[in-house]
Design an enzyme around this catalytic site. Structure first.
Site, mmCIF file in Angstrom:
data_model
loop_
_atom_site.group_PDB
_atom_site.id
_atom_site.type_symbol
_atom_site.label_atom_id
_atom_site.label_comp_id
_atom_site.label_asym_id
_atom_site.label_seq_id
_atom_site.Cartn_x
_atom_site.Cartn_y
_atom_site.Cartn_z
ATOM 1 N N LYS A 77 0.903 -1.566 0.056
ATOM 2 C CA LYS A 77 -0.277 0.482 0.202
ATOM 3 C C LYS A 77 0.574 0.927 -0.287
ATOM 4 O O LYS A 77 1.179 1.939 0.353
ATOM 5 C CB LYS A 77 -1.538 0.474 1.385
ATOM 6 N N ASP B 269 -5.691 -3.302 -2.129
ATOM 7 C CA ASP B 269 -6.816 -3.848 -3.127
ATOM 8 C C ASP B 269 -7.256 -3.738 -4.107
ATOM 9 O O ASP B 269 -8.176 -4.548 -4.298
ATOM 10 C CB ASP B 269 -7.995 -1.464 -2.436
#
Ligand code: NAD
Length: 357
Positions: free
Chosen positions: A189, A222
C-alpha cells in the site's frame, strides 16, 4: 537419500489425514529409492491431555532434530475452555518460533476437474488459475507495539518492517517464482504507508541485483483483492506483508471453493519447514472416515519440493492427485450436488495410492 520427517498429527481429523499421507510418502520413497524415516510427536489438545501443555519440549526437540515437519491440525471443542496460554493453537505459534519460520507459502489453484466448485464466474473459473501467496509471518502490525490510552477510548497498533525482514521473505518469493512461471507480484500500500514504500524499494533492489530473470510487478493490496476475484490467472507468485497476506491468502483459498484441497508451508532460513493443510481439525467429522486427505498429501508434496528439493517426486504426487480428481473421484466435502458415488477418506487415500504404485 535418507530424510527424517517429524509427524505432528494433532487433534480431530489430524491423525487420519497424516496417516494417509505417510502411506503416500512411503510409496513415493520406494518408487524413487529414498528412505523416509518418521517420528510422531504430540501437540495441541492431545498433548494437553497427555502432558498438561499444548507443546511439550519433546515435540520441539524432535521437530528441531528432523529434516522437516508434517503437521495435521490442532484444536477442538474439548479444549475451548482452557486458559488462553494453554490453548492448542499455542502449539502452532510455539513451533513456528522454535523452528525460526518467517515465511508462509499458500498455493491456491483451481484444478480443471474442479472448476464447478470454484465460486467465481464460470468464464473466469474456466481459464483456471494457480497462484502462490508468500506471506511474511513474524513481523508487521501483528507483532508491533500496541496499546490504549489511559481512558481506554483510543487504541493503536504499529506496523514496522526492517530491510532485513523484507529481504528474507522477498528472497523466498523470488526463488519460489523461479521454480514456477518466473512472475512475482509484490503487494503493498505504497501510496499510503511508509513501511510499504520501504517494502517496494527493497523488493525492487533485490529483483534488479539478484533476480533479473524474474518478472516483477507491484500491486496495491486493494487492487490485488479485486484481481484475485476478477482475473486470478494473472498471478503466479505474490509476496506481501503479514496482515495483507493473512487476508489475501484466505480470500484466494475461498475462491477455489475446496478447503480440503489446500496445502501450506512455513519456511525459515534452513531447508527445514513445517507443512500443513490450511484447514483445521474438523471435529465435526473426526473419526467418521470423512476427512479428505488431499490437502495434507499436497502439503507433503510441497515438503518434497521446498525442503528436500525433490521436484520430480513432488510432481509425481501432485499428478496422482490431479488424475484421481479428473477421473471424477470426490470425497463428501467436494462432491457435486447430487453425486452419490463419493468416497470416504480412506477410499480417497487408496485411489491416490493406486496411482502411485
Ligand atoms: P475446520 O477447517 O476444522 O472446519 C471447517 C469445515 O470444513 C468443517 O465443516 C469441516 O468438517 C470441514 N473440513 C475441514 N477440513 C476438511 C477435510 N480435510 N475434509 C473434509 N472436510 C473438511 O475449521 P473450524 O471448524 O473453524 O475449526 C475446528 C477446530 O480446528 C478449531 O478448534 C480451530 O481452532 C482449529 N483450527 C486449527 C487450525 C490448524 O491447526 N492450523 C486451523 C484452523 C482451525
Amino acid at each position: 537419500m535418507k530424510y527424517n520427517i517429524a509427524l505432528v498429527p494433532g487433534d480431530g481429523i489430524g491423525p487420519e489425514i497424516v496417516g494417509a499421507t505417510v502411506e503416500v510418502l512411503k510409496i513415493t520413497a520406494g518408487k524413487f529409492g529414498h528412505d523416509f524415516a518418521f517420528n510422531t510427536y504430540l501437540a495441541g489438545g492431545s498433548a494437553l491431555d497427555e502432558f498438561g501443555v499444548p507443546l511439550p519440549q519433546e515435540t520441539v526437540d524432535g521437530c528441531l532434530a528432523s529434516d522437516s515437519v508434517l503437521l495435521g491440525a490442532v484444536g477442538g471443542p474439548k479444549w475451548d475452555a482452557v486458559p488462553n496460554h494453554m490453548r492448542p493453537e499455542k502449539a502452532l505459534l510455539g513451533l513456528r518460533k522454535a523452528l525460526g519460520l518467517y515465511t508462509n507459502l499458500r498455493p491456491a489453484a483451481i484444478q480443471p476437474a474442479l472448476a464447478e466448485a470454484c465460486v467465481l464466474r464460470p468464464d473466469i473459473a474456466a481459464k483456471g488459475f494457480d497462484l502462490m501467496i508468500v506471506r511474511e509471518l513474524t513481523g508487521g502490525i501483528y507483532f508491533g507495539d500496541r496499546g490504549r490510552n489511559e481512558a481506554g477510548d483510543a487504541a493503536y497498533d504499529t506496523e514496522a518492517y526492517s530491510v532485513m525482514e523484507i529481504e528474507r521473505v522477498a528472497r523466498r518469493a523470488f526463488e519460489t517464482a523461479r521454480r514456477r512461471k518466473g512472475h512475482l507480484t509484490s503487494v503493498d500500500k505504497a501510496n499510503v504507508l511508509e513501511t510499504s514504500r520501504l517494502w517496494r524499494e527493497t523488493v525492487h533492489r533485490l529483483g534488479e541485483t539478484e533476480y533479473p530473470d524474474v518478472r516483477l510487478d507491484d500491486m496495491y493490496v486493494d487492487n490485488a483483492a479485486m484481481q484475485i476475484i476478477r482475473d486470478p490467472s494473472f498471478f503466479d507468485v505474490l509476496v506481501t506483508s503479514n496482515m495483507f497476506g493473512d487476508i489475501l491468502s484466505d480470500e484466494a483459498s475461498q475462491v477455489t471453493g475446496s478447503i480440503g484441497l489446500l496445502a501450506s508451508a512455513s519456511l525459515g532460513d534452513s531447508s527445514r519447514g513445517m507443512y500443513e493443510p490450511i484447514h483445521g481439525s474438523a471435529p465435526d467429522i473426526a473419526g467418521k472416515d470423512l476427512a479428505n486427505p488431499i490437502a495434507t498429501v499436497l502439503s507433503a508434496a510441497m515438503m518434497l519440493r521446498y525442503s528436500f528439493d525433490l521436484a520430480e517426486e513432488a510432481d509425481y504426487i501432485e499428478k496422482a492427485v490431479a488424475d484421481v480428481l479428473s477421473e471424477g473421484w470426490r470425497t463428501a466435502d467436494i462432491k457435486a450436488p447430487g453425486q452419490e458415488d463419493w468416497l470416504r477418506g480412506s477410499e480417497m487415500r487408496d485411489k491416490i495410492l493406486e496411482k502411485l504404485v
